[in-house]
Design an enzyme around this catalytic site. Structure first.
Site, PDB file in Angstrom:
ATOM      1  N   HIS A 154       0.852  -0.982   0.316  1.00 53.89           N
ATOM      2  CA  HIS A 154       0.077  -0.357   0.143  1.00 53.89           C
ATOM      3  C   HIS A 154       0.892   1.193  -0.279  1.00 53.89           C
ATOM      4  O   HIS A 154       1.917   1.262   1.133  1.00 53.89           O
ATOM      5  CB  HIS A 154      -0.589  -0.031   1.261  1.00 53.89           C
ATOM      6  CG  HIS A 154      -1.974  -0.611   1.327  1.00 53.89           C
ATOM      7  ND1 HIS A 154      -3.341  -0.559   1.501  1.00 53.89           N
ATOM      8  CD2 HIS A 154      -2.457  -1.732   0.355  1.00 53.89           C
ATOM      9  CE1 HIS A 154      -4.094  -2.081   1.242  1.00 53.89           C
ATOM     10  NE2 HIS A 154      -3.666  -2.259   0.441  1.00 53.89           N
ATOM     11  N   TYR A 202      -9.596   5.827   6.828  1.00 53.71           N
ATOM     12  CA  TYR A 202      -8.973   6.694   8.089  1.00 53.71           C
ATOM     13  C   TYR A 202     -10.460   6.904   8.485  1.00 53.71           C
ATOM     14  O   TYR A 202      -9.414   7.857   8.041  1.00 53.71           O
ATOM     15  CB  TYR A 202      -7.549   6.204   9.516  1.00 53.71           C
ATOM     16  CG  TYR A 202      -6.707   5.172   9.343  1.00 53.71           C
ATOM     17  CD1 TYR A 202      -6.822   4.758  10.629  1.00 53.71           C
ATOM     18  CD2 TYR A 202      -6.751   4.865   8.275  1.00 53.71           C
ATOM     19  CE1 TYR A 202      -5.791   3.412  11.002  1.00 53.71           C
ATOM     20  CE2 TYR A 202      -4.642   3.860   8.938  1.00 53.71           C
ATOM     21  CZ  TYR A 202      -5.473   3.420  10.036  1.00 53.71           C
ATOM     22  OH  TYR A 202      -4.309   1.995   9.454  1.00 53.71           O
ATOM     23  N   PRO A 215      -4.988   0.326  18.662  1.00 54.88           N
ATOM     24  CA  PRO A 215      -4.570  -0.005  17.464  1.00 54.88           C
ATOM     25  C   PRO A 215      -3.815   1.158  16.412  1.00 54.88           C
ATOM     26  O   PRO A 215      -4.334   0.897  15.105  1.00 54.88           O
ATOM     27  CB  PRO A 215      -5.917  -0.812  17.283  1.00 54.88           C
ATOM     28  CG  PRO A 215      -7.170  -0.390  17.926  1.00 54.88           C
ATOM     29  CD  PRO A 215      -6.039  -0.105  19.227  1.00 54.88           C
ATOM     30  N   LYS A 259       0.419  -0.240  14.749  1.00 59.15           N
ATOM     31  CA  LYS A 259       1.886  -1.203  15.696  1.00 59.15           C
ATOM     32  C   LYS A 259       1.717  -1.766  16.505  1.00 59.15           C
ATOM     33  O   LYS A 259       3.138  -1.953  16.643  1.00 59.15           O
ATOM     34  CB  LYS A 259       2.538   0.874  15.895  1.00 59.15           C
ATOM     35  CG  LYS A 259       2.756   1.852  15.520  1.00 59.15           C
ATOM     36  CD  LYS A 259       3.552   2.037  14.762  1.00 59.15           C
ATOM     37  CE  LYS A 259       3.953   2.381  13.689  1.00 59.15           C
ATOM     38  NZ  LYS A 259       4.124   1.991  12.506  1.00 59.15           N
ATOM     39  N   TYR A 264       3.845   6.675   9.857  1.00 63.80           N
ATOM     40  CA  TYR A 264       3.490   5.633   9.865  1.00 63.80           C
ATOM     41  C   TYR A 264       3.793   3.845   9.358  1.00 63.80           C
ATOM     42  O   TYR A 264       3.481   3.035   9.587  1.00 63.80           O
ATOM     43  CB  TYR A 264       2.068   5.689   9.196  1.00 63.80           C
ATOM     44  CG  TYR A 264       0.973   4.295   8.523  1.00 63.80           C
ATOM     45  CD1 TYR A 264      -0.466   4.559   9.270  1.00 63.80           C
ATOM     46  CD2 TYR A 264       0.964   3.362   7.324  1.00 63.80           C
ATOM     47  CE1 TYR A 264      -1.135   3.814   9.303  1.00 63.80           C
ATOM     48  CE2 TYR A 264      -0.156   2.872   7.797  1.00 63.80           C
ATOM     49  CZ  TYR A 264      -1.480   2.512   8.864  1.00 63.80           C
ATOM     50  OH  TYR A 264      -2.660   1.476   8.412  1.00 63.80           O
TER      51      TYR A 264
END
Ligand code: DHB
Length: 375
Positions: free
Chosen positions: A58, A186, A278, A282, A370
């Protein structure tokens, strides 16, 4: 399992004790987003073939708020993607490799206790099928999760714990439906947070922020889908393919760190030492970074006869852990609705999302965290 396999590759023997059965472990739905440094560790362990073949790279993620969304481009910002590949599959690959190499894995262990961690001759006792057993070792790696006995073995006058409990949980479902989007979404909305994720072309993973007093049985599949659609931009809600859930569970959200991560010859790894909420994906990745530091510490000991790596383990591991804690806390705080949030608090959240949307440096900082900070 990853530490055991990496030690094996470097000629160091280990025994793995597992409380559950193999079927139980392989039946759990866990995380799904791997940092590139984690993928590299899997390659170093010689177990990345299926991950390379079946994992999905991704290059970015969508961040949505109400009906708007924008994309953070990981590849453009950092040169690095993340890989979507289920933790359960990682574990399956590691079991296969350890078994093929004749590794010593003992399932169904009960009453595990660590003895003499502060001496040069630690040992572990446990029972299997009612039989007490003992293993003498050079070192003990406590990889037994938040509820395990390893952390509790470190005396309270040595251990310091830092914790934040969030006033909500995540309700997650897995469904055999195509993902609503090819990258993760998100989403922040007035009704709370939502996350659209996936495992493959016909397996989707969705989460919604829920009340801590909810239980999965309170949520029919229909109620879940209705609520999810209300929290993501209309363009995605309209094209969302729904179907029966094949798994449904609620997880509480917690930030937690224990210091130090080493006591004598006992080393804590992963959830035994730290928990992240979450939202930043991580949890598994921080466990892997501990494995990296511990592997190098143990190699330094066996290959160079040096205690330096062992002595530095806790400090090295924690330096990276605290940064992942910060990122996970920040991303959670940015996107969830909190009880007692004032109008001002909401404006601050919104301003921060707008800043992230419009500021390249902010997106770069988000992307670097990220995709995973370097080890
Ligand atoms: C998934 C879980 C996460 O916590 C996250 O941040 C991203 C993806 C998942 O299960 O797919």
């Amino acid at each position: 399992m990853l530490l055991s396999q990496l030690l094996h590759v470097h000629g160091i023997d280990s025994v793995v004790l597992e409380r559950k059965t193999k079927d139980y472990v392989l039946g759990r739905i866990r995380a799904g987003v791997l940092e590139q440094v984690f993928v590299d560790l899997m390659a170093q362990a010689g177990v990345a073939d299926r991950l390379h073949a079946e994992g999905f790279e991704h290059n970015g993620t969508l961040i949505a708020y109400e009906d708007d969304s924008f994309r953070v481009d990981f590849r453009a910002q950092t040169g690095t993607p993340v890989v979507v590949y289920g933790q359960t599959e990682v574990t399956r690959d590691l079991y296969a490799a350890r078994e093929a190499a004749g590794g010593n894995l003992i399932f169904n262990t009960e009453d595990v206790a660590i003895h003499g961690a502060e001496t040069d001759a630690p040992y572990v006792t446990f029972t299997v099928d009612g039989q007490e057993q003992r293993i003498d070792a050079d070192f003990v790696a406590g990889c037994d999760g938040f509820h395990g006995i390893s952390r509790q073995t470190i005396p309270l006058n040595i251990r310091r714990e830092y914790e934040k409990i969030y006033p909500f949980g995540w309700l997650g479902i897995l469904s055999e439906t195509p993902p609503v989007h090819h990258e993760l979404i998100y989403a922040s909305s007035a009704r709370g947070f939502a996350l659209c994720s996936m495992r493959n072309e016909n397996l989707s993973r969705y989460y919604i922020q829920c009340s801590l007093s909810d239980s999965p049985e309170d949520w029919t599949d229909a109620a879940f889908w209705t609520e999810l659609k209300r929290r993501i931009p209309a363009q995605f809600a309209d094209s969302l393919v729904t179907g029966p859930s094949v798994e449904k569970s609620i997880a509480p959200l917690r930030s937690f760190v224990t210091e130090p991560m080493r006591w004598g010859r006992l080393f804590l790894c992963g959830d035994a030492a730290h928990i992240v909420p979450p939202t930043g994906a991580k949890g598994l990745n921080t466990a892997a970074s501990d494995v990296h530091y511990l592997l190098n510490a143990l190699r330094d000991y066996y290959e160079n006869g040096s205690d330096q790596g062992i002595d530095a383990y806790s400090q090295n591991a924690l330096a990276r852990i605290w940064k992942a804690e910060r990122f996970s806390w920040w991303f959670t705080s940015l996107l969830h609705r909190f009880p007692y949030q004032s109008e001002f608090d909401l404006k601050m959240q919104r301003a921060e999302i707008d800043f992230l949307r419009s500021n390249d440096a902010a997106q770069k900082a988000m992307a670097e965290n990220y995709v995973g900070l370097p080890y």
